[in-house]
Write a protein that holds these residues in place. Structure first.
Motif, mmCIF file in Angstrom:
data_model
loop_
_atom_site.group_PDB
_atom_site.id
_atom_site.type_symbol
_atom_site.label_atom_id
_atom_site.label_comp_id
_atom_site.label_asym_id
_atom_site.label_seq_id
_atom_site.Cartn_x
_atom_site.Cartn_y
_atom_site.Cartn_z
ATOM 1 N N ARG A 10 0.869 -1.173 0.000
ATOM 2 C CA ARG A 10 0.000 0.000 0.000
ATOM 3 C C ARG A 10 0.904 1.219 0.000
ATOM 4 N NH1 ARG A 10 -4.836 -1.470 4.214
ATOM 5 N NH2 ARG A 10 -5.357 -3.438 3.236
ATOM 6 N N VAL A 11 0.659 2.098 -0.913
ATOM 7 C CA VAL A 11 1.453 3.323 -1.026
ATOM 8 C C VAL A 11 0.480 4.493 -0.971
ATOM 9 C CG1 VAL A 11 3.054 4.638 -2.456
ATOM 10 C CG2 VAL A 11 3.147 2.135 -2.474
ATOM 11 N N TYR A 12 0.705 5.371 -0.019
ATOM 12 C CA TYR A 12 -0.161 6.533 0.150
ATOM 13 C C TYR A 12 0.631 7.799 -0.137
ATOM 14 C CZ TYR A 12 -3.039 3.187 2.705
ATOM 15 O OH TYR A 12 -3.784 2.089 3.057
ATOM 16 N N ALA A 13 0.059 8.652 -0.970
ATOM 17 C CA ALA A 13 0.678 9.946 -1.242
ATOM 18 C C ALA A 13 0.439 10.864 -0.047
ATOM 19 C CB ALA A 13 0.093 10.567 -2.503
ATOM 20 N N VAL A 14 1.427 11.686 0.241
ATOM 21 C CA VAL A 14 1.341 12.652 1.332
ATOM 22 C C VAL A 14 1.389 14.046 0.720
ATOM 23 C CG1 VAL A 14 2.436 13.492 3.437
ATOM 24 C CG2 VAL A 14 2.533 11.046 2.872
ATOM 25 N N ASP A 15 0.359 14.823 1.002
ATOM 26 C CA ASP A 15 0.291 16.208 0.526
ATOM 27 C C ASP A 15 0.220 17.138 1.725
ATOM 28 O OD1 ASP A 15 0.173 15.604 -2.243
ATOM 29 O OD2 ASP A 15 -1.959 15.159 -2.057
ATOM 30 N N ASP A 16 0.701 18.334 1.537
ATOM 31 C CA ASP A 16 0.535 19.377 2.534
ATOM 32 C C ASP A 16 0.106 20.651 1.810
ATOM 33 O OD1 ASP A 16 2.855 20.446 1.417
ATOM 34 O OD2 ASP A 16 4.126 19.966 3.132
#
Length: 90
Positions: free
Chosen positions: A3-9
């Motif tokens: 599982r790969v989750y993108a991280v945004d800010d």
């Protein structure tokens, strides 16, 4: 399957957190990893992501890192992982 989750800010894409099976399915051990943009290093993202993942999922975890990765080791220890003689385990 990983599982790969993108991280945004607020500035856009910050990196990924990766969570996947480590070893055999019956062992129920998962590896946690991060790939963060260098301008987001030392901002607390890896710590925050690790805490969130540990709270959401109830299984055993491992964090692998090379000896030079002092920040990763610090995050692992801070989150209760131990270093027997290989990867960090929780």
């Amino acid at each position: 399957m990983p599982r790969v989750y993108a991280v945004d800010d607020s500035n856009g894409f910050a990196g990924y957190i990766i969570w996947h099976l480590w070893g055999e399915v019956q062992d129920n051990i998962y590896e946690i990893g991060w790939v963060l943009c260098t301008d987001r290093w030392r901002c607390g993202y890896a710590q925050e992501l690790t805490e969130a993942l540990l709270q959401e999922n109830h299984c055993a975890y491992v964090i692998e890192c090379v000896p030079e990765q002092a920040a990763t080791k610090k995050i692992a220890v801070r989150n209760g992982f131990r270093y027997p003689s290989g990867p960090f385990l929780k």
